[in-house]
Motif scaffolding. Sequence first.
Motif, mmCIF file in Angstrom:
data_model
loop_
_atom_site.group_PDB
_atom_site.id
_atom_site.type_symbol
_atom_site.label_atom_id
_atom_site.label_comp_id
_atom_site.label_asym_id
_atom_site.label_seq_id
_atom_site.Cartn_x
_atom_site.Cartn_y
_atom_site.Cartn_z
ATOM 1 N N ARG A 24 0.892 -0.930 0.077
ATOM 2 C CA ARG A 24 0.124 0.003 0.112
ATOM 3 C C ARG A 24 0.724 1.282 -0.201
ATOM 4 O O ARG A 24 0.491 2.184 -0.699
ATOM 5 C CB ARG A 24 -1.021 0.086 1.185
ATOM 6 N N HIS A 25 1.931 1.311 0.998
ATOM 7 C CA HIS A 25 2.688 2.684 1.012
ATOM 8 C C HIS A 25 3.945 2.733 0.122
ATOM 9 O O HIS A 25 4.445 3.856 0.223
ATOM 10 C CB HIS A 25 2.785 2.719 2.517
ATOM 11 N N HIS A 26 4.548 1.599 -0.192
ATOM 12 C CA HIS A 26 5.790 1.445 -0.770
ATOM 13 C C HIS A 26 5.592 1.108 -2.388
ATOM 14 O O HIS A 26 6.553 1.108 -2.985
ATOM 15 C CB HIS A 26 6.703 0.836 -0.142
ATOM 16 N N ASP A 27 4.476 0.700 -2.857
ATOM 17 C CA ASP A 27 4.076 0.396 -4.139
ATOM 18 C C ASP A 27 5.003 -0.920 -4.565
ATOM 19 O O ASP A 27 5.703 -0.782 -5.857
ATOM 20 C CB ASP A 27 4.185 1.435 -5.144
ATOM 21 N N ILE A 28 5.144 -1.899 -3.718
ATOM 22 C CA ILE A 28 6.387 -3.105 -3.839
ATOM 23 C C ILE A 28 5.225 -4.127 -4.334
ATOM 24 O O ILE A 28 4.241 -4.306 -3.062
ATOM 25 C CB ILE A 28 7.057 -2.959 -2.999
ATOM 26 N N CYS A 29 5.398 -5.045 -5.047
ATOM 27 C CA CYS A 29 4.712 -6.410 -5.263
ATOM 28 C C CYS A 29 4.965 -7.296 -4.262
ATOM 29 O O CYS A 29 6.314 -7.619 -4.108
ATOM 30 C CB CYS A 29 4.808 -6.844 -6.559
ATOM 31 N N ALA A 30 4.206 -7.839 -3.494
ATOM 32 C CA ALA A 30 4.410 -8.799 -2.403
ATOM 33 C C ALA A 30 4.528 -10.131 -2.805
ATOM 34 O O ALA A 30 5.350 -10.944 -2.347
ATOM 35 C CB ALA A 30 3.057 -9.013 -1.334
ATOM 36 N N GLU A 31 4.312 -10.283 -4.091
ATOM 37 C CA GLU A 31 4.898 -11.741 -4.567
ATOM 38 C C GLU A 31 6.222 -11.900 -5.420
ATOM 39 O O GLU A 31 6.689 -12.846 -5.156
ATOM 40 C CB GLU A 31 3.825 -11.975 -6.060
ATOM 41 N N PHE A 36 7.296 -0.291 -8.170
ATOM 42 C CA PHE A 36 6.389 0.442 -9.159
ATOM 43 C C PHE A 36 6.435 1.806 -8.734
ATOM 44 O O PHE A 36 6.523 2.219 -7.612
ATOM 45 C CB PHE A 36 4.966 -0.026 -9.224
ATOM 46 N N ASP A 37 6.108 2.854 -9.803
ATOM 47 C CA ASP A 37 5.923 4.330 -9.500
ATOM 48 C C ASP A 37 4.594 4.825 -8.886
ATOM 49 O O ASP A 37 4.700 5.764 -8.374
ATOM 50 C CB ASP A 37 6.126 4.964 -10.752
ATOM 51 N N GLY A 38 3.764 3.912 -8.744
ATOM 52 C CA GLY A 38 2.644 4.330 -8.196
ATOM 53 C C GLY A 38 1.684 2.962 -7.943
ATOM 54 O O GLY A 38 1.823 1.870 -8.574
ATOM 55 N N THR A 39 0.715 2.963 -7.140
ATOM 56 C CA THR A 39 -0.510 2.411 -6.924
ATOM 57 C C THR A 39 -1.037 1.624 -8.196
ATOM 58 O O THR A 39 -1.304 0.637 -8.354
ATOM 59 C CB THR A 39 -1.439 2.772 -5.917
ATOM 60 N N ASP A 40 -1.308 2.559 -9.036
ATOM 61 C CA ASP A 40 -2.109 2.074 -10.407
ATOM 62 C C ASP A 40 -1.302 1.113 -11.273
ATOM 63 O O ASP A 40 -1.620 0.258 -11.570
ATOM 64 C CB ASP A 40 -2.310 3.167 -11.350
ATOM 65 N N GLN A 41 0.105 1.491 -11.207
ATOM 66 C CA GLN A 41 1.132 0.699 -12.015
ATOM 67 C C GLN A 41 1.061 -0.864 -11.320
ATOM 68 O O GLN A 41 1.143 -1.829 -11.727
ATOM 69 C CB GLN A 41 2.333 1.058 -11.986
ATOM 70 N N LEU A 42 1.247 -0.752 -9.889
ATOM 71 C CA LEU A 42 1.080 -1.934 -9.036
ATOM 72 C C LEU A 42 0.076 -2.837 -9.177
ATOM 73 O O LEU A 42 0.016 -4.170 -9.341
ATOM 74 C CB LEU A 42 1.467 -1.572 -7.604
ATOM 75 N N ARG A 43 -1.028 -2.208 -9.149
ATOM 76 C CA ARG A 43 -2.344 -2.888 -9.497
ATOM 77 C C ARG A 43 -2.471 -3.641 -10.812
ATOM 78 O O ARG A 43 -2.852 -4.838 -10.808
ATOM 79 C CB ARG A 43 -3.730 -1.928 -9.190
ATOM 80 N N GLU A 48 -2.254 -8.619 -14.107
ATOM 81 C CA GLU A 48 -1.692 -9.151 -15.220
ATOM 82 C C GLU A 48 -0.841 -10.284 -14.884
ATOM 83 O O GLU A 48 -0.686 -11.104 -15.909
ATOM 84 C CB GLU A 48 -0.904 -8.010 -16.149
ATOM 85 N N SER A 49 0.186 -10.118 -13.835
ATOM 86 C CA SER A 49 1.106 -11.320 -13.560
ATOM 87 C C SER A 49 0.837 -12.113 -12.540
ATOM 88 O O SER A 49 1.345 -13.274 -12.513
ATOM 89 C CB SER A 49 2.558 -10.420 -13.383
ATOM 90 N N HIS A 50 0.016 -11.983 -11.576
ATOM 91 C CA HIS A 50 -0.193 -13.203 -10.763
ATOM 92 C C HIS A 50 -1.695 -13.378 -10.562
ATOM 93 O O HIS A 50 -2.673 -13.432 -10.364
ATOM 94 C CB HIS A 50 0.281 -12.115 -9.211
#
Length: 50
Positions: A24-31, A36-43, A48-50
Amino acid sequence: MGYACSTCDAEFRSAAGVTQHVARHHDICAECDEAFDGTDQLREHIHESH
């Protein structure tokens, strides 16, 4: 035993709390730990990947 965020040292009671915080706060994928540069890119990555 407490768990701490390695980025900002926030503390949590569980490892799951840290995982949620990082996503949520650092935009890093837990998997895959990709950052990522932002929450939208992370989502988009997660959908797409997980």
